[in-house]
Scaffold this active site. Sequence first.
Site, PDB file in Angstrom:
ATOM      1  CG  ASP A   1      -1.779   1.192   1.376  1.00  0.00           C
ATOM      2  OD1 ASP A   1      -1.624   2.139   0.565  1.00  0.00           O
ATOM      3  OD2 ASP A   1      -2.628   1.197   2.282  1.00  0.00           O
TER       4      ASP A   1
ATOM      5  CE1 TYR B   1      -4.876  10.280   5.679  1.00  0.00           C
ATOM      6  CE2 TYR B   1      -5.130   7.895   5.804  1.00  0.00           C
ATOM      7  CZ  TYR B   1      -4.976   9.121   6.420  1.00  0.00           C
ATOM      8  OH  TYR B   1      -4.917   9.193   7.786  1.00  0.00           O
TER       9      TYR B   1
ATOM     10  N   GLY C   1      18.925  -5.925   0.659  1.00  0.00           N
ATOM     11  CA  GLY C   1      18.862  -7.337   0.262  1.00  0.00           C
ATOM     12  C   GLY C   1      17.560  -7.792  -0.361  1.00  0.00           C
ATOM     13  CG  ASN C   2      14.912 -10.409   1.174  1.00  0.00           C
ATOM     14  OD1 ASN C   2      13.949 -10.213   1.897  1.00  0.00           O
ATOM     15  ND2 ASN C   2      15.935 -11.172   1.531  1.00  0.00           N
TER      16      ASN C   2
ATOM     17  CG  ASP D   1      -6.857  -3.795   1.037  1.00  0.00           C
ATOM     18  OD1 ASP D   1      -5.932  -3.736   1.867  1.00  0.00           O
ATOM     19  OD2 ASP D   1      -7.469  -2.793   0.637  1.00  0.00           O
ATOM     20  CE  LYS D   2      -8.141  -1.190   3.749  1.00  0.00           C
ATOM     21  NZ  LYS D   2      -7.079  -0.383   4.358  1.00  0.00           N
TER      22      LYS D   2
ATOM     23  CE1 TYR E   1      -3.881  -0.040  11.863  1.00  0.00           C
ATOM     24  CE2 TYR E   1      -3.203   2.195  11.318  1.00  0.00           C
ATOM     25  CZ  TYR E   1      -3.953   1.070  11.048  1.00  0.00           C
ATOM     26  OH  TYR E   1      -4.777   1.060   9.965  1.00  0.00           O
TER      27      TYR E   1
ATOM     28  CE  LYS F   1      -5.576  -6.422  11.425  1.00  0.00           C
ATOM     29  NZ  LYS F   1      -5.055  -7.451  12.301  1.00  0.00           N
ATOM     30  CG  ASP F   2      -0.180  -7.624   8.895  1.00  0.00           C
ATOM     31  OD1 ASP F   2       0.553  -6.651   9.075  1.00  0.00           O
ATOM     32  OD2 ASP F   2      -0.791  -8.209   9.786  1.00  0.00           O
TER      33      ASP F   2
HETATM   34  C1  F6R Z   1      -7.347  -0.349   7.824  1.00  0.00           C
HETATM   35  C2  F6R Z   1      -7.201   0.985   7.283  1.00  0.00           C
HETATM   36  C3  F6R Z   1      -8.222   2.009   7.594  1.00  0.00           C
HETATM   37  C4  F6R Z   1      -7.688   3.066   8.547  1.00  0.00           C
HETATM   38  C5  F6R Z   1      -8.751   4.137   8.859  1.00  0.00           C
HETATM   39  C6  F6R Z   1      -8.247   5.237   9.735  1.00  0.00           C
HETATM   40  O1  F6R Z   1      -6.365  -1.187   7.319  1.00  0.00           O
HETATM   41  O2  F6R Z   1      -6.252   1.274   6.589  1.00  0.00           O
HETATM   42  O3  F6R Z   1      -9.373   1.424   8.105  1.00  0.00           O
HETATM   43  O4  F6R Z   1      -7.272   2.436   9.719  1.00  0.00           O
HETATM   44  O5  F6R Z   1      -9.207   4.715   7.656  1.00  0.00           O
HETATM   45  O6  F6R Z   1      -7.116   5.807   9.191  1.00  0.00           O
HETATM   46  P1  F6R Z   1      -6.402   7.077   9.857  1.00  0.00           P
HETATM   47  O7  F6R Z   1      -6.178   6.753  11.304  1.00  0.00           O
HETATM   48  O8  F6R Z   1      -5.111   7.188   9.087  1.00  0.00           O
HETATM   49  O9  F6R Z   1      -7.328   8.221   9.610  1.00  0.00           O
HETATM   50 MG    MG Z   2      -4.109   1.544   3.374  1.00  0.00          MG
HETATM   51 MG    MG Z   3      -4.234  -2.478   2.147  1.00  0.00          MG
END
Ligand code: F6R
Ligand code: MG
Ligand code: MG
Length: 368
Positions: free
Chosen positions: A12, A90, A103-104, A131-132, A231, A234-235
Site C-alpha cells: 500500500d 492518503y 537485500g530483499n 486487502d483489509k 499500528y 493491516k498485513d
Molecule cells: C485499515 C485501514 C483504515 C484506517 C482508517 C483510519 O487497514 O487502513 O481502516 O485504519 O481509515 O485511518 P487514519 O487513522 O489514518 O485516519
Molecule cells: Mg491503506
Molecule cells: Mg491495504
Amino acid sequence: MAKITLSIIKADIGSIGGHIKPSQKLLETVENYVKEKGRGFIIDYYVGFTGDDVAILTTHKRGVLNPKIHKLCWDAFLAGTKVAKAQGLYGAGQDLLVSAFSGNVKGMGPQVAETEIEERPAEPFLMFAADKTEPGAFNLPLYLSFADPMHCAGLILAPTIKKGFKWVIMDVAYTKADRVIELVTPEESYDVAALLRDNGRFVVESIWSRETQEQIVSASTTRLHNIAGKYVGKDDPVMLVRAQKDFPATGEILSPYTIGHFVSGFMRGSHTGPLMPVKKNSPISYFDGPPIVSCLAFSIKNGKLTEPADCFDQPYWDYVRTKISQKAEEIRRQGFSGAAMLSMSELEYTGVMETLKELEKRFKVRRK
Ligand code: F6R
Ligand code: MG
Ligand code: MG
C-alpha cells in the site's frame, strides 16, 4: 529446462480519498518503472490493485528472494510513492517501513509470495491478493482446498492428490527468526487444523505435493505490526497457488471462497468481517472494507504470461457477494460489542488502552 521464478510483491503506497484505491497515475508509474527498469532481467510482469494495495507479479530466472528483483519492485513502489505524495494521496508510502533497501523486501513492509518452478507442459497458476485483512485469512480456504474432500473432490477421485500434501506453517508471533513446523495431511490433518484455527498466530507459508515433491502454494506471512511495533495498517496478504493435474483444480482452490469466513481486519484493522471475493481492481468502501480477496488466473510458457482471467468475475460470485454483504451487515449491527471487534492483543489502534488506564484510577473496590 531452466527454472522459472514467479514473484508477487505487494504494498500500500497511497490511495485516493482515504483507503479506497490507488490513482491511475500511481499505477501507471509503478507499471512503467517495472517495464523500463526490469528490461533484460525479468521475462514478464503484471501490475494490478486490490483495494488500496498495488501488486507486482514478475516472472524471471533469478530464484526467490533475489536482491535485483526485490530492489526493482521496491524502487517501483518508491516511484509510485513520489506520485502519491505529489497528488496528495492518503497514506503515501505507508507500507515502505524502512528508509533504505537491504537485500530483499521481506521484513521491510511489502508482502511477498514467491516460488521457483520447473514449468509443466501447461502451467496454470493463481495470484491471490487480499486487502483489509491478515495473512491467516488464507488458512481456512487452504485447509479446505487441500485437506477436505467437501471442497477438493480430487482427494477422492485423483490418486496423486489423494497422497496428500506437506504443510509448512509459521508461528508469526515469534519475531526473532522464522519459526516453522512441517506437517503432512491426511495423517496429521487434525494437527494442521489445531494450528490453523488461530489465524493471528499460525499461518501457512507453503504447501508441497507428496506425489511430485513440487511446491504448490507460497503465501506471505509478514505481520507489519510485528515489524514496526506499532499500528501501520493491516498485513493484506498475497498468495501464489499452482493448479490442476497432480494439484487441486482451480475450481477446488476457489471453492472455499463461497463461505465468506470471518477474518480480522475491516475498519482500523481492528474488527471482524467476512472475506468477500471481488473482481480485479476492486476498491474498498463499506466501513473501510469489507475484507476482500481477488484472484487472477494465468497460464505461462517459458515465463511469458497470458492475460489474467478474473476468477471472481462470474455470475455465481455476484450471488456470493450478496450473501457475504448480508454477513457483513449482520456483524456490523453489533458495532463494538464482543466478537465484532478484535481482542486487545489484536487491536491495531491502541487509543482504547489509554482510556482504560485512565478509567482504572476511578475504579473503587467496595468493602463489605
Ligand atoms: C485499515 C485501514 C483504515 C484506517 C482508517 C483510519 O487497514 O487502513 O481502516 O485504519 O481509515 O485511518 P487514519 O487513522 O489514518 O485516519
Ligand atoms: Mg491503506
Ligand atoms: Mg491495504
